[in-house]
Structures are given as C-alpha cells and as structure tokens.
Motif scaffolding. Structure first.
Motif, PDB file in Angstrom:
ATOM      1  N   GLU A 154      32.990  33.757  48.417  1.00  0.00           N
ATOM      2  CA  GLU A 154      33.679  35.057  47.470  1.00  0.00           C
ATOM      3  C   GLU A 154      32.675  36.034  46.928  1.00  0.00           C
ATOM      4  OE1 GLU A 154      36.644  33.901  44.480  1.00  0.00           O
ATOM      5  OE2 GLU A 154      37.154  31.822  45.698  1.00  0.00           O
ATOM      6  N   GLY A 191      37.665  31.343  39.479  1.00  0.00           N
ATOM      7  CA  GLY A 191      39.138  31.425  39.086  1.00  0.00           C
ATOM      8  C   GLY A 191      39.264  32.197  37.840  1.00  0.00           C
ATOM      9  N   GLN A 240      45.002  45.739  52.641  1.00  0.00           N
ATOM     10  CA  GLN A 240      45.516  44.340  51.661  1.00  0.00           C
ATOM     11  C   GLN A 240      45.488  45.080  50.206  1.00  0.00           C
ATOM     12  OE1 GLN A 240      44.038  40.722  51.708  1.00  0.00           O
ATOM     13  NE2 GLN A 240      45.248  39.899  49.836  1.00  0.00           N
ATOM     14  N   HIS A 242      45.182  44.753  46.188  1.00  0.00           N
ATOM     15  CA  HIS A 242      45.060  43.850  45.128  1.00  0.00           C
ATOM     16  C   HIS A 242      45.365  44.238  43.840  1.00  0.00           C
ATOM     17  CE1 HIS A 242      42.241  41.600  48.083  1.00  0.00           C
ATOM     18  NE2 HIS A 242      42.007  42.679  48.553  1.00  0.00           N
ATOM     19  N   HIS A 243      46.109  43.418  42.974  1.00  0.00           N
ATOM     20  CA  HIS A 243      46.848  44.010  42.053  1.00  0.00           C
ATOM     21  C   HIS A 243      46.391  43.275  40.951  1.00  0.00           C
ATOM     22  CE1 HIS A 243      49.879  45.309  44.811  1.00  0.00           C
ATOM     23  NE2 HIS A 243      50.055  46.236  44.017  1.00  0.00           N
ATOM     24  N   GLY A 244      46.103  43.615  39.611  1.00  0.00           N
ATOM     25  CA  GLY A 244      45.541  42.953  38.556  1.00  0.00           C
ATOM     26  C   GLY A 244      45.400  43.832  37.327  1.00  0.00           C
ATOM     27  N   SER A 264      42.094  37.944  40.720  1.00  0.00           N
ATOM     28  CA  SER A 264      42.803  38.821  41.845  1.00  0.00           C
ATOM     29  C   SER A 264      42.089  39.946  42.079  1.00  0.00           C
ATOM     30  CB  SER A 264      44.105  39.192  41.173  1.00  0.00           C
ATOM     31  OG  SER A 264      44.057  39.739  40.187  1.00  0.00           O
ATOM     32  N   LEU A 265      41.190  40.344  41.347  1.00  0.00           N
ATOM     33  CA  LEU A 265      40.271  41.632  41.594  1.00  0.00           C
ATOM     34  C   LEU A 265      39.088  41.401  42.073  1.00  0.00           C
ATOM     35  CD1 LEU A 265      41.613  44.100  38.590  1.00  0.00           C
ATOM     36  CD2 LEU A 265      42.349  43.855  41.041  1.00  0.00           C
ATOM     37  N   TYR A 266      38.733  40.119  42.292  1.00  0.00           N
ATOM     38  CA  TYR A 266      37.193  39.734  42.951  1.00  0.00           C
ATOM     39  C   TYR A 266      36.894  40.458  44.058  1.00  0.00           C
ATOM     40  CZ  TYR A 266      36.921  35.503  39.844  1.00  0.00           C
ATOM     41  OH  TYR A 266      36.919  34.546  38.661  1.00  0.00           O
ATOM     42  N   VAL A 344      52.952  43.595  38.165  1.00  0.00           N
ATOM     43  CA  VAL A 344      51.915  42.950  37.956  1.00  0.00           C
ATOM     44  C   VAL A 344      52.144  41.622  37.252  1.00  0.00           C
ATOM     45  CG1 VAL A 344      49.455  42.889  37.167  1.00  0.00           C
ATOM     46  CG2 VAL A 344      50.279  44.917  37.962  1.00  0.00           C
TER      47      VAL A 344
END
Length: 490
Positions: A154, A191, A240, A242-244, A264-266, A344
């Motif tokens: 990741e 996480g 894609q 990415h929401h956060g 979620s924003l990694y 969100v």
C-alpha cells in the motif's frame, strides 16, 4: 534560482527559518544534504554545496538527512513570473498528476509541448522532470515509512510507484538501504488514520485563517470546531474515486500543521497533502510579504490567502456569492451540495457529503440549480464552466497563468470581473489578483470607483491578493484613507 554562496552559508549558520525550503545544503564529507534549519554540527565552508531543490541535491549524489528530514521542508514560493509554467507543472506533479497520466498530458494541461515543458522545467529546477518525480515519490515514501505502519504494498502505491518491486529497487539505489531497514517501530496501525505534519514558514496567523474559512463553511462539507478545520474529500486516481475526510490542526511549536486522513485516502495521500498546502497557503513567504505591505500588515503578521481545495468548487462558490452576503451564499451552497453531492461514510460529526464534481454539474439543466435558489444567469454560468472544465478547455489548477485562464472565464456569460479576480486569488493562487470592484474594499479605503481602487492598489503589487484579504479581515478596524491626489490618474 540563483544561489549566492555567502548568503546561503550565513543563513545556514544562523539556522534562519525564513530560508527553510529556499535551498538545501549538501555536505561533501558526509554525502548528506540538509535543510538550513538542521540542528546537526555545522559543516566547514569548503565542504558545503547549495542546491535550490532536493531533487538537484540527490542528482548530485547526496542523501537526505535523517534528522532534519528535507522531505518536511516547506515548499518554495516563487515570484518570478517567467518561471510560472515550470512551477505550475511542479505543483501538478506534487499533487500526483503523473502517477496516472503521461508526460504529454502534463504538457497539454499547462498549454505547451512536451519538449518545451522538459526544457523550461530543467532550466528552472536544474533537474529533469523524471528525476523530480522520482525524488518526490522517494521522499513521500520515506515519510510514510517513518511516520506510519502502512503495509509495504500500500505504501509503494500511495507514494506513486507502480509496484513494490520497483519501489524497493529505487529506494535502495537512492538511499543505500532497504525500506524495511529504515522503518521504525510506532506510527499508526494498518487501516488506522494517517497523521502527517506539513511545515510552513512562520509567522502564521492561524486564527485569521480559521475565521475566514468558518464564515464561509458549507454545511456537510466543512466543519470548524475549536482550533481544528475538517472537510470531506473526493479525489480521482486512475479512473477510481476515493472518498473520505481530512482534519487539520495547528502545531505552532513546530511551525507545522497536523493533517489526519482515513485509510480510504491512502492511495491519494500525495494529492490530499498538496491540496491542504494550497488551502492554507503554506508555501508563501510571510515576512517578505508583510514587509512589502508595511502598515497594512503591522498589527497581524502572517495572514495568508486561503486557497482552494478544488478549483471548480472555489469557482462555484465565487459565482454563487456574487453580489449577495456571505451568509446567503452559504445557504445556497449547502442546498446545492445536499442535492448533488456524494455521501461520505464514516466521516466525523458535521461532515456528510462531498462537493459535487464538475462532471455531475455539467449534466444538469439550469432549472435544477435554480431550484436550490440560484438565479438563472448564475446557474447557467456554473453549468457552462463545468462543461468547459470537463472538456479540458479550462483548467483551474494552482499556478496556471492568469493570462491563459482569465479570458476564458470572462467569456462565460454571468461571470463578472469580481468573480474572475476572486477565482484567480484562491483557485489559481495568483498573488497579484485584486477585485477592484469590491464594495467592501472601496468602503474601507474611502474610494468611490473601481478605477480609483485599482490605481491605489498598485502600491501593494505584486502582493495585492494579500492586501485584499487583510482589508476584508480587518473590516472593523480603521485604515489610513488616501488623499484625492493619490488616486487621481496623472
């Protein structure tokens, strides 16, 4: 950037924070490069080399210092307008643009050929775009290694590398050790939310920044509680979304902002951090600007121009806010995001929806926006702008040159000059933008016409945007009123 050896050496000896980010010192006896504020024992004059950018230091064979951590230095605020194309390209690279698009797309975004972009970029920064990108990715990966417990796969993707294998090879080649050898214990669990600090040059008037943003906060999108700012986030990467959310607080003892974001924003951490830097104007040089503004800046040093987390969002705010009170504009915008934004999940209290994307607005009929309270002309202007952005005929990315963007905005029916200048101030980060037709500014300075205000404002050039923010911020405090002779054309 031309570096004077003696100036750099004296700044390094004094550890003057005003020079942090303006240059880096490579020490030939150690092979390490540092920020000018580094607390290690200072090197002898004959062992020093100075570089305008970390990428140039690494190209010359120096490795980043593990103590002062060059990757945490504040960015360089450029005032040389001839360098804005290179700066604009660098800003897009910093936001992760080349992590998902080819070089030709980057050149097209700023309106030049691929070959010309490479030439001006290397002339300005002293390194190739490829080397610049590699250094950015390695330094971000180094931060994530030492400040988080992200799994290696990741982490390598979040830093912009195509694979962990490629990341491992470049990291060993650049820094002489493996990623696992650098990683230390502690940090956040996989996480868990990430927490990363962004440095700035002091002073920073945090209270003024928060007050400005709080008075314009959109319900569901932004929240200000105490000394903390939070907002929802939606960023696209490789097709894609990415929401956060992101939460930002001030760490004055370290001259930094603490940025927290969820798992979620990694994958888009580089883009989030780049947008936070723009929103809080962290790359400006406040002492230089305050000295130029003189008496106007004397009582509250370090006031910044609040930027834009997203250019389209800022433009919609500006159009919706034309000729109405800030509180009225907030209500309109809150209804707009409630109707057309994306929900969100798992966001902190007060945050529930993202600001609608240009692609969503472009597909609407004007009646849909009129239904939330917008006048027809403004609804049509917002939709027209959204269509221009989706078609990539207009870009509101930071540091785009106003000469390329502002005429396109003026051509849209319903966008007036006040709105054009406001977008230039906050979305394009143009330091000399100035809304000369603003009623509050005319009242504050005792001037009756936009022409008189425009003429008077040139004493603050090229920092007129900072003057406007200070005048708005200090609406309840008196200023020296100019004489008639000062504003009458010669």
């Amino acid at each position: 950037m031309n570096l004077d050896f003696e100036t750099c050496y004296q700044a390094m000896l004094s550890r003057d924070r005003r020079f942090d980010g303006w240059f880096f010192t490579g020490v030939t006896t150690t092979g390490i490069y540092c920020r000018p504020v580094c607390r290690v024992r200072q090197p002898r004059r004959e062992n020093c080399r100075f570089f305008a950018h970390s990428a140039a230091a690494e190209q010359a064979g120096f490795r980043p210092c593990l103590r002062c951590r060059p990757e945490r230095a504040p960015g360089l605020a450029m005032t040389d307008m001839s360098a804005r194309l290179a700066q604009s390209a660098a800003a897009l690279i910093e936001s992760g643009f080349l992590d998902e698009a080819p070089m030709a797309a980057l050149a097209g975004r700023i309106g030049v050929s691929d070959r010309h972009l490479r030439r001006i970029f290397e002339a300005h920064f002293g390194v190739s775009i490829r080397r610049f990108v590699q250094t950015r990715r390695l330094l971000l990966a180094k931060r994530l290694l030492t400040e988080t417990r992200l799994p290696m796969t990741e982490l390598s993707l979040a830093a912009g590398f195509g694979s962990q294998r490629r990341f491992n090879a470049l990291f060993r080649q650049g820094y002489g050790l493996t990623p696992s050898a650098l990683r230390r214990t502690g940090g956040s669990d996989a996480g868990a939310p990430l927490c990363i600090e962004l440095a700035y040059r002091p002073p920073l008037c945090w209270s003024a920044l928060l007050a400005f943003l709080a008075s314009r906060a959109i319900e569901g999108v932004e929240s200000i509680e105490g000394e903390c700012y939070a907002r929802t986030v939606a960023i696209e990467r490789r097709g894609q979304w990415h929401h956060g959310w992101v939460r930002v607080s001030h760490v004055p003892e370290r001259h930094a902002l603490s940025v927290t974001l969820p798992a979620s924003l990694y994958p888009v951490v580089a883009g989030v951090l780049s947008r936070v830097r723009r929103l809080f104007d962290l790359d400006c040089s406040p002492e230089l600007i305050d000295a130029h503004l003189g008496e106007l800046a004397a009582d509250r040093p370090g006031i910044r121009v609040p930027g834009a987390f997203d250019g389209f969002e800022m433009a919609v705010r500006a159009i919706a806010g034309q000729q109405i009170r800030v509180t009225q504009a907030r209500r309109l915008l809150s209804r707009l995001v409630e109707q057309f934004g994306e929900p969100v999940a798992g966001a902190p209290a007060g945050l529930s929806v993202t600001f609608p994307q240009a692609s969503r607005i472009a597909g609407l009929a004007p009646e849909a926006l009129i239904a939330v309270g917008l006048l027809r002309q403004r609804a049509e202007a917002i939709i027209a702008l959204a269509c221009e952005i989706v078609a990539q005929r207009v870009s509101l990315a930071p540091l785009m040159h106003p000469a390329e963007v502002l005429p396109a905005l003026r051509a849209i029916r319903g966008i007036g000059e006040w709105t054009v200048q406001y977008i230039a101030m906050r979305a394009l980060a143009w330091p000399d933008a100035f809304p000369a037709g603003d009623a509050v500014l005319k009242k504050r300075l005792g001037l009756e016409s936009a022409r008189a205000l425009e003429q008077y404002s040139h004493r603050w050039s090229p920092w007129r945007a900072y003057a406007a923010i200070r005048l708005w911020e200090g609406e309840d405090r008196p200023v020296t009123t100019p004489s008639h002779e000062e504003v009458t054309p010669s």
